[in-house]
Write a protein that holds these residues in place. Structure first.
Motif, PDB file in Angstrom:
ATOM      1  N   HIS A 170      36.206 -50.637   8.170  1.00  0.00           N
ATOM      2  CA  HIS A 170      36.650 -50.326   6.802  1.00  0.00           C
ATOM      3  C   HIS A 170      38.007 -50.924   6.440  1.00  0.00           C
ATOM      4  O   HIS A 170      38.585 -50.551   5.418  1.00  0.00           O
ATOM      5  CB  HIS A 170      36.712 -48.802   6.619  1.00  0.00           C
ATOM      6  N   GLY A 171      38.543 -51.828   7.276  1.00  0.00           N
ATOM      7  CA  GLY A 171      39.871 -52.399   7.013  1.00  0.00           C
ATOM      8  C   GLY A 171      39.998 -52.995   5.609  1.00  0.00           C
ATOM      9  O   GLY A 171      41.000 -52.785   4.922  1.00  0.00           O
ATOM     10  N   ASP A 172      38.950 -53.729   5.170  1.00  0.00           N
ATOM     11  CA  ASP A 172      39.007 -54.347   3.836  1.00  0.00           C
ATOM     12  C   ASP A 172      39.058 -53.286   2.744  1.00  0.00           C
ATOM     13  O   ASP A 172      39.766 -53.424   1.742  1.00  0.00           O
ATOM     14  CB  ASP A 172      37.776 -55.244   3.607  1.00  0.00           C
ATOM     15  N   THR A 173      38.278 -52.209   2.952  1.00  0.00           N
ATOM     16  CA  THR A 173      38.277 -51.115   1.972  1.00  0.00           C
ATOM     17  C   THR A 173      39.656 -50.476   1.890  1.00  0.00           C
ATOM     18  O   THR A 173      40.163 -50.204   0.797  1.00  0.00           O
ATOM     19  CB  THR A 173      37.234 -50.042   2.392  1.00  0.00           C
ATOM     20  N   PHE A 174      40.290 -50.223   3.057  1.00  0.00           N
ATOM     21  CA  PHE A 174      41.628 -49.625   3.051  1.00  0.00           C
ATOM     22  C   PHE A 174      42.593 -50.533   2.287  1.00  0.00           C
ATOM     23  O   PHE A 174      43.459 -50.054   1.561  1.00  0.00           O
ATOM     24  CB  PHE A 174      42.146 -49.401   4.478  1.00  0.00           C
ATOM     25  N   GLY A 175      42.426 -51.863   2.461  1.00  0.00           N
ATOM     26  CA  GLY A 175      43.276 -52.808   1.732  1.00  0.00           C
ATOM     27  C   GLY A 175      43.062 -52.667   0.226  1.00  0.00           C
ATOM     28  O   GLY A 175      44.015 -52.615  -0.552  1.00  0.00           O
TER      29      GLY A 175
END
Ligand code: ZN
Ligand code: ZN
Length: 268
Positions: free
Chosen positions: A140-145
């Motif tokens: 989910h790194g992109d979502t957190f970004g």
């Protein structure tokens, strides 16, 4: 820096490398050795790289990463399976207080996930918690970004309970997720009264059990918070924490959890 301190640091680095050669880091979930990990595809290697960057955390092997991260499409607002991303029949009428929720996977899909979450709760479970944190960030790194998170905050455990268990999985997850995202992790909430374990209560009593149990230690004016816990079931605990964060001035609260539990099974 003095020479003695510099040499001390170099020596501890050499010792650490030596230990790595003699005892290669094992997957913290299944304890397999790294040569078994190289057989996965590119996706496996990228998971391993992400896990690696959590300083002392050993990489999760490809097969554990696949098993623990596999999940169905979920509603991004409540985490239920199958709903449209922007609100499903479970949450459209009953908002939780947070904006969106990121889930690693569900207890229903993997017995390994339940076992890993239980191990992360134990006093020696920090390496497992770090591994789970690396899988969440990998997924989910992109979502957190996109959410524009500025600070990571764990759901707090009452000090009385922590004094028995020695650790809080949520605090360790929060610390490791923050480290991987390059953000601060802050214990911004306190649980100022002990509550009964949510999994000891019928579903309809859980909201009342945690109502008003949390408050913020300080103002969080305009902050964009990622609230972290290990397991979500009804969302009552996370909702109560959200209200405390928003009351302290937070601009937005989004949520990340390791596991979505069935409503009749476990925690919070
Ligand atoms: Zn493994
Ligand atoms: Zn929903």
């Amino acid at each position: 820096m003095g020479w003695d301190r510099f040499l001390g640091q170099q020596a501890s680095r050499w010792v650490a490398c030596g230990i790595d050669l003699v005892y290669p880091p094992r997957c913290p979930i299944c304890q397999c050795e790294p040569q078994h990990q190289a057989q996965g595809g590119d996706a496996d290697r990228s998971v391993a790289r992400t896990a690696r960057s959590a300083s002392w955390a050993a990489p999760v092997c490809g097969s554990c990463a696949r098993e623990l991260s596999a999940d169905a499409e979920r509603c991004l607002r409540c985490g239920e399976v199958g709903g449209p991303a922007d609100g499903c029949r479970f949450c459209r009428q009953r908002p939780h207080g947070w904006r969106q929720i990121a889930v690693l996977s569900s207890y229903a899909g993997s017995s390994g996930l339940r076992e890993a979450v239980l191990r992360a709760k134990r006093p020696a479970g920090d390496a497992v918690a770090a591994a789970l944190a690396s899988l969440i960030v990998s997924k989910h790194g992109d979502t957190f970004g996109a959410w524009g998170i500025g600070r990571v905050v764990p759901v707090p455990m009452h000090w009385w309970r922590r004094s028995f268990r020695g650790t809080s999985a949520a605090a360790e997850l929060s610390k490791q997720i923050a480290r991987l995202l390059g953000l601060p992790s802050t214990r911004a909430l306190v649980r100022h009264r002990a509550t009964r374990m949510q999994n000891e209560l019928p579903i309809h009593d859980r909201t009342r059990n945690v109502e008003g149990a949390f408050r913020a230690r300080r103002r969080l004016e305009g902050e964009r918070i990622l609230l972290v816990d290990d397991v979500v079931t009804t969302g009552a605990t996370l909702s109560a924490c959200c209200r405390a964060l928003l009351a302290a001035g937070a601009a937005t609260v989004d949520v990340a959890v390791v596991a979505r539990a069935d409503r009749n099974s476990a925690d919070a």
